[in-house]
Each structure stands twice: as C-alpha cells, then as structure tokens.
Design a protein around this motif. Structure first.
Motif, PDB file in Angstrom:
ATOM      1  N   LEU A  96      83.033  24.711  30.336  1.00 23.58           N
ATOM      2  CA  LEU A  96      82.818  24.441  31.758  1.00 23.58           C
ATOM      3  C   LEU A  96      83.049  25.692  32.602  1.00 23.58           C
ATOM      4  N   SER A  97      84.155  26.406  32.351  1.00 24.44           N
ATOM      5  CA  SER A  97      84.457  27.556  33.207  1.00 24.44           C
ATOM      6  C   SER A  97      83.472  28.695  32.946  1.00 24.44           C
ATOM      7  N   ALA A  98      83.067  28.898  31.690  1.00 26.72           N
ATOM      8  CA  ALA A  98      82.086  29.951  31.397  1.00 26.72           C
ATOM      9  C   ALA A  98      80.789  29.660  32.137  1.00 26.72           C
ATOM     10  N   LEU A  99      80.366  28.401  32.123  1.00 25.73           N
ATOM     11  CA  LEU A  99      79.105  28.035  32.756  1.00 25.73           C
ATOM     12  C   LEU A  99      79.135  28.182  34.265  1.00 25.73           C
ATOM     13  N   VAL A 100      80.210  27.703  34.906  1.00 29.57           N
ATOM     14  CA  VAL A 100      80.229  27.807  36.367  1.00 29.57           C
ATOM     15  C   VAL A 100      80.268  29.272  36.800  1.00 29.57           C
ATOM     16  N   HIS A 101      80.962  30.116  36.029  1.00 32.89           N
ATOM     17  CA  HIS A 101      80.963  31.541  36.368  1.00 32.89           C
ATOM     18  C   HIS A 101      79.579  32.148  36.172  1.00 32.89           C
ATOM     19  N   GLU A 102      78.987  31.851  35.007  1.00 31.69           N
ATOM     20  CA  GLU A 102      77.683  32.420  34.670  1.00 31.69           C
ATOM     21  C   GLU A 102      76.610  31.980  35.666  1.00 31.69           C
ATOM     22  N   LEU A 103      76.638  30.726  36.063  1.00 31.07           N
ATOM     23  CA  LEU A 103      75.586  30.188  36.932  1.00 31.07           C
ATOM     24  C   LEU A 103      75.937  30.340  38.415  1.00 31.07           C
ATOM     25  N   GLY A 104      77.165  30.775  38.705  1.00 30.51           N
ATOM     26  CA  GLY A 104      77.570  30.948  40.094  1.00 30.51           C
ATOM     27  C   GLY A 104      77.699  29.642  40.859  1.00 30.51           C
ATOM     28  N   VAL A 105      78.045  28.578  40.137  1.00 31.66           N
ATOM     29  CA  VAL A 105      78.188  27.260  40.755  1.00 31.66           C
ATOM     30  C   VAL A 105      79.604  27.123  41.314  1.00 31.66           C
ATOM     31  N   GLY A 106      79.736  26.526  42.480  1.00 31.98           N
ATOM     32  CA  GLY A 106      81.056  26.221  43.007  1.00 31.98           C
ATOM     33  C   GLY A 106      81.613  24.998  42.294  1.00 31.98           C
ATOM     34  N   MET A 107      82.929  24.925  42.174  1.00 31.92           N
ATOM     35  CA  MET A 107      83.493  23.746  41.491  1.00 31.92           C
ATOM     36  C   MET A 107      84.802  23.314  42.142  1.00 31.92           C
ATOM     37  N   LEU A 108      84.919  22.005  42.326  1.00 30.84           N
ATOM     38  CA  LEU A 108      86.214  21.419  42.689  1.00 30.84           C
ATOM     39  C   LEU A 108      86.712  20.745  41.431  1.00 30.84           C
TER      40      LEU A 108
END
Ligand code: ADP
Ligand code: MG
Length: 321
Positions: free
Chosen positions: A195-207
């Motif tokens: 999950l963390s690799a993907l949100v960083h790679e895709l530049g997605v914000g996450m709560l």
C-alpha cells in the motif's frame, strides 16, 4: 492549489433509541495532494465515523455538520451526480475485513473491473482486462488470479484485491480504515508495504486509520490523534510517535511500540482503562480520568487545541508553551 481534503469543524451525531451519540465533535483535518496522514486513537474514538463523511457514507441516523471539502467542493452538500463521480474516481475506501466486502460468487477480476465499467462504460473489454491485470501486478498478485474466486485467496491476498479495486479508477485520495487489522502481523506488514509503495509511486493522497501508532509512524507524513471524538494532537509522524505532547498520544505510543523496539519489553501491555462513551464524556478533558498528569483544573473545561511551533498542536493544559 486547494488542499485535496479540508475538513472544517466536522461533527457527527448518531440518533439512537438510547439518545444522541455525539461521536465526532468539531474536527478540523487537512490533507494535501500526495500526502499520507495517519488518524490514530483507540476503538470508539470516532475515527471511522469521521472517515465515513469523506464519501458521505454515514448511515441515515447520523447528522453531520461542518464542511468536508474535497478539492474545494463540499461533499456534504454536493448533488448525487457529483457524489457518484467522486466515489472511486476522486476518492475511494479500503475497509477492514475483505472477506465480507468481496462478493463470494464473483471472480475477483470482475469485481476489480466493476468500478471501471461504472465510471467509464465505453471502455472496451480488452482494455478493462488489461487494466485489471496491471492492477493485480501492482498489488503483487499474478494477473492470472483475476479468474479466482475470493475463497481461493488468503486473507492477505484478498486485502490486496481490495487495494487494487480502490486504485482501479485512479483516485487522488484513498481512505484506508484499519486495512490490515484483521490480518496476522507478518501479512499485515506485507500488505502495508504494498500500500505505501503504491501511494508513493502513484502520488495518491491517503488517510490511513489505525489504532496502532507505530504502524502510522512508519507510513505517514503527519499524524492526527483523536480521543472522545475530538482531535487531541497533530504533528509530523516521527514527532508525535517519538515525542508526543498530549499524554494520550504518549500513552498510545507506549502501548504500541515498534516491533524490535527495546521499549516493547518495558511497555505496559495496554493503556489502562477504556475510552469514554461519547454520549457521556467526563467534564473538561475527556482523557483526564485516565491521565497520569491530570490536575483538578483539567476537569473544568475542554482544553483547546493549541499550536506548538508551525506544525504541531495539542489540546492539553499541562503542556508548557
Ligand atoms: P472508531 O472507528 O474510532 O473505533 P467509531 O467511529 O466506529 O470509532 O465509533 C465512535 C462512536 O460512535 C462509538 O461510541 C460507537 O459506538 C458509535 N457509533 C458508531 N456507529 C454508530 C451507529 N451507526 N449508531 C450509533 N452509534 C454509533
Ligand atoms: Mg473504526
């Protein structure tokens, strides 16, 4: 550029037969594009209730006040058409317990494809299939698993499918509500890595919501700690985990030390006592009855959230300014 998400003075009250339950009280929270914010607090502190307002998923028994701005538009008052466009494509959710969220009689590939088909019905089947394969690869599953049924996958694999589904329409925000709490520790770590690799790679914000502050400290840029429906501390992840200002945030850090942290051996097995019933909060600071640092004055008024430097705040009169 407006923040991705700005929650202003959000309160949520459930109407029940036993009376009103004010589960969230005047919460402010902001999240910028690509930022990962952790929302911490024990069970019952109002985390899921607050999160449900982001996609207006709260039950009809809930009354919500305040503003929930997604890219500047208030989710609480937007039309059903705009809300439909927002869900999956603007923001999506990953819940705990993939076992109950996935349809047991449909292949997982079809389930991942569903939000894509709903949002872009004109997409040719071949493209949808290719996208499903790509999503499965992104979460570390072979694309051939698209043909599997949920019962043929392990708990960790099912939770990866939930993440693939949440990413399907390329949202700008993912709300992950205890996404790994139901999994065992090793699998939990693997799923969080994905999950963390993907949100960083895709530049997605996450709560990212968790009762476990150590998980949030590893993953998040900033942490917001809730207690009794209110925010009691906010700040950079390392600051809050390693050097909490509010005694509740400090107690949470000690209750969930990092694996391998020498403090783990000395930490109390948990936080003594229970979080309060939101319908009957004690007077003044809701944490006072459990707080080792409480003095009589703490019970007189609800402490305000005060700033400590540019990026920290805490609601405790015992913290020196
Ligand atoms: P958390 O996610 O931090 O564990 P919740 O948001 O689930 O907290 O719950 C906050 C409070 O609201 C709890 O006291 C819970 O019992 C109450 N609550 C949650 N959902 C409902 C509901 N649908 N009706 C009435 N009370 C609810
Ligand atoms: Mg919850």
């Amino acid at each position: 550029m407006p923040d991705l998400l700005t929650m202003r003075d959000v309160s949520v009250t459930y109407r029940t037969e036993g009376g009103d339950v004010p589960a969230v009280r005047g919460v402010d929270l902001a999240l910028s594009r690509g930022e990962i914010v952790g929302l911490a607090g024990e069970s019952g502190c109002g985390k899921s209730t607050l999160a449900s307002t982001i996609l207006r998923l709260q039950p009809p028994s809930a009354t919500v006040t305040g503003q929930v701005l997604f890219e500047g538009e208030d989710v609480l008052t937007m039309s059903w058409g705009d809300l439909r466009a927002l869900r999956w494509a603007g923001a999506s959710m990953v819940f705990q317990g993939a076992l109950h969220s996935l349809n047991p009689v449909r292949r997982i590939g079809d389930q991942i494809a569903e939000p894509i088909r709903v949002h872009s019905p004109e997409t040719p089947d071949r493209e949808v299939e290719a996208r499903v394969g790509e999503l499965l690869e992104q979460v570390g599953l072979p694309p051939t698993r698209a043909r599997a049924y949920p019962h043929q996958l392990s708990g960790g694999q099912r939770q990866r499918v939930m993440i693939a589904m949440a990413l399907a329409c390329r949202p700008r925000l993912i709300v992950a509500d205890e996404p790994t709490t139901a999994l065992d520790v090793m699998v939990q770590a693997q799923v969080l890595d994905v999950l963390s690799a993907l949100v960083h790679e895709l530049g997605v914000g996450m709560l990212m919501i968790s009762h476990d502050l150590s998980v949030l400290a590893d993953l998040c840029d900033r942490i917001v700690v809730m207690y009794g429906g209110r925010v009691v501390e906010t700040g950079p992840a390392e600051g809050v985990f390693g050097g909490a200002l509010h005694p509740y945030a400090g107690a949470l850090s000690a209750a969930f030390p990092r694996v391998g942290d020498p403090r783990a051996r000395f930490a109390p097995s948990g936080l003594p006592g229970d979080p309060p019933d939101p319908a009957q909060l004690p007077p003044g600071c809701a944490f006072a009855p459990r707080c080792p640092r409480a003095i009589e004055e703490c019970t007189r008024a609800v402490p305000e959230l005060r700033s400590f430097g540019a990026d920290r705040s805490a609601a405790c009169i015992r913290v020196a300014s």
